[in-house]
Scaffold this active site. Sequence first.
Site, PDB file in Angstrom:
ATOM      1  N   GLU A 221       0.796  -1.220   0.000  1.00  0.00           N
ATOM      2  CA  GLU A 221       0.000   0.000   0.000  1.00  0.00           C
ATOM      3  C   GLU A 221       0.833   1.277   0.000  1.00  0.00           C
ATOM      4  O   GLU A 221       0.413   2.280  -0.568  1.00  0.00           O
ATOM      5  CB  GLU A 221      -0.951   0.009   1.212  1.00  0.00           C
ATOM      6  CG  GLU A 221      -2.083  -0.991   1.131  1.00  0.00           C
ATOM      7  CD  GLU A 221      -3.092  -0.663   0.040  1.00  0.00           C
ATOM      8  OE1 GLU A 221      -3.234   0.521  -0.312  1.00  0.00           O
ATOM      9  OE2 GLU A 221      -3.727  -1.600  -0.481  1.00  0.00           O
TER      10      GLU A 221
ATOM     11  N   SER B  60     -58.733 -19.943  31.797  1.00  0.00           N
ATOM     12  CA  SER B  60     -58.887 -19.851  33.249  1.00  0.00           C
ATOM     13  C   SER B  60     -57.754 -19.118  33.939  1.00  0.00           C
ATOM     14  O   SER B  60     -57.846 -18.826  35.142  1.00  0.00           O
ATOM     15  CB  SER B  60     -59.013 -21.258  33.842  1.00  0.00           C
ATOM     16  OG  SER B  60     -60.226 -21.845  33.455  1.00  0.00           O
TER      17      SER B  60
END
Length: 818
Positions: free
Chosen positions: A114, A485
């Site tokens: 790079e 219930s």
Amino acid sequence: MAVYPPQRLEPKPLARPQRMQFAPAANRRKLAGRFTLAALLTLAVITGSLAGLTLVYSVDLPQINDLERYRPSTTTELYDVKGRVIGSFALERREVIDYSSFAPILREAVISIEDKSFESHWGINVFRVAGAAWHDIRSHGRAQGASTLTMQLARNLFLSSERTSTRKIQEAYLAMQIERSFTKEQIFTLYGNQIYLGSGMYGFEAASQFYFSKHAKDLNLDEAALLAGLPKGPVGFSPLLYPEKSLRRRNLVLTEMENDKVITHQQAEAARNAPLGLHVAQPEMSVAPWFQEAVRQELEKRFGSEQVHEAGLKVQTTLDLDLQQTANRAVANGLAAYERRKGWTGKLENIVDKGGDLNTYKHPDWAVKQRPSDYVHAMVTRDMPLEIHARVGSEEVVLLPEDWKWTGERYGSDLVKPGDIIYVHLTDAMEGRERRAQLEQDSGAEGSLMAIDNSTGDVLAMVGGRDYALSQFNRATQSERQTGSSFKPYVYTAAIEAGAKPDDIIVDGPVSFGGYTPHNYENDYKGAMTLTAAFADSRNIPALKLAARVGIHKVIDVTHRFGVTSNIPAYLPIAIGAVEITLQEQVASYSVFPNDGIRVAPRLIRKVSNADGLALWEDAPAVNEVIDQQTARTMMVLLRAVTAYGTGHDAAALKHPFGGKTGTTSDYTDAWFLGFSPSVTCGVWVGYDSRQSLGDKETGAKAALPIWMDFMKAAIVGKDGETFLGDAQDDKTLKAATEAPGKPGAAASTVSGTPAKLLPATLKAGAASGVPSKRSQPSPGARTAMPTSVKPASGSLPARPQVKPALPSRSVTPKPNG
């Protein structure tokens, strides 16, 4: 004297002037002066232009001083109550490390490919810039790059990726500024943590862990070269998408390193001949995906999406990782047990029939790593009479006759065919190179579970469904289902506030309320019985009588005081569960009873800190009084009777103090169990999103209670000595209440078989206004609603399944639990 005549003088021609010898030197000096002046003017113009351009292009640029305070976007991490990581949020997967944590060979590889002059340049490389400019001129484009590492860093931090001369000028300016302010080590560290390397990974540490399952400091030569080649093209050189291009790029990096004398020829050759050597870390499914999503929604409401996903927050949640894992297994095992009771249906999706390819098919389940004991979908690859071969991702599994014996089929070839999607339970056993699996069934039945700490409201575990990969809908917090219930505690609470007692007698017999004639689950009647016995046995008629006597509006008022936010219609069948409530609200309501009437709102988050550990927000428990202490302790008698000898009596096998209530709705579409120990309240729901029947006799006690018990076995570990508040009083009352009418001790309550001790006069007189005692009324400003932190944001919720409410008509009665 002689006289001479005058003579005519002829003028002589003038001589041609001679050219002066110093003229050539003077001219040269004049030209030089002019040239110098022009050059100075040109230089001034250029300098002024550059200064102007610099001023123009730097006006909107960030100050380099900002970089000193720069913190890269990092992952927000979630921790459980014991500090263990349970999940994370991030737009950019990044692990920030220091300079020494980059392997030296990785640093050399990056510099070689790079920016060879990284250690010597001052931000820009003049020769590379000139070469790139010449290339651009010749190619009539801007295809040639000339960015140094510092320029790349400037671009990644502050600029866009567009290729324009303006951006290049800004990039160069920032690079020079960065070089003036930071050392080379600092610049490389910033670059190494910021650069994008494909597959959602930012920085070399995250990429190293993803591609090679190791830290950046442990990379070898060929691995370092591969990563160093990715910044040029994270997608184009991706080793996952384009392995051949990635290999060529890696080898180019190795060649550059050899040319730079960083490595020897022998090292370069050995590395060039090595394979890519990927060891990609497959993402693991979050242990608590529904809980994690609920936390994300609450965090985004408070801090915003950007801060949640980029600021690296540290979130201390309320989850207990061990209990969550137990909850996951309990729900999965409970649904598998239900499916086996249901029986093999044989309705399987087939990939081949849909035109799919067996070699390329991927099921959503396979996106995450699978482990032994997991339930997962598999694709059948071969079917034989005594063997079924299938694929789970890239792993081959095999099933033998004992693995499908429960289906009733003898041969595997009669069960499945290639391309069928089957549901299997992975085991630890291996058959050669293939993993053994047991055949299960996924008919679409879903389950949810939620558990909270009674004293703090901390959500300890949350399961929102069977398979998060297939459905992100959270059935624990988003799904409103008929309660059956399990609604009766609200009715009995209203009656007790109106003066009823556990040993009061009520007649379980035929009755009509206008045009509404209810019946019990067993279609029988038990005559006179105590309220405790009626509650424990989940009788419908007594519950309806109580609701009619206290007034249905009183029942609704009590229900809302418990924190239920559902819109409840004012008609009598709601007393036996013809109302829809979320599991989350049910669990919070049931925790009121062991808390002596105090409601502690469920919470998901304890504390949020920034990346430096500074506290940003702490969530204190929201507490308010719902019912008075005496009412709560009276209700505890009824609720403990359910688990002692009532419909939830199986829980007594755990030999621990419990209370709770089962719930089953009409046609067995919903099965519930909600219960508690002195320290933990847990609720379980089982049903279909489509609201189809679970099947005959699939009650709350049969489908939901076993899941609850599996979870509570783990929740009560180490709590053998815990007791409920006021246990001494409750145990005495409970013992008396368990004696049915007609037995010794209850004779005084009946005369000639006719109930003598009926409900208090206040109930008969219709104490239906039901104003609670002063102690039970919430104080002004008390937080009675569920915290918004737990209720999901409407804009970010998974789609709710499109189903129709199953409210019964006036001639249909929801069944109680069996």
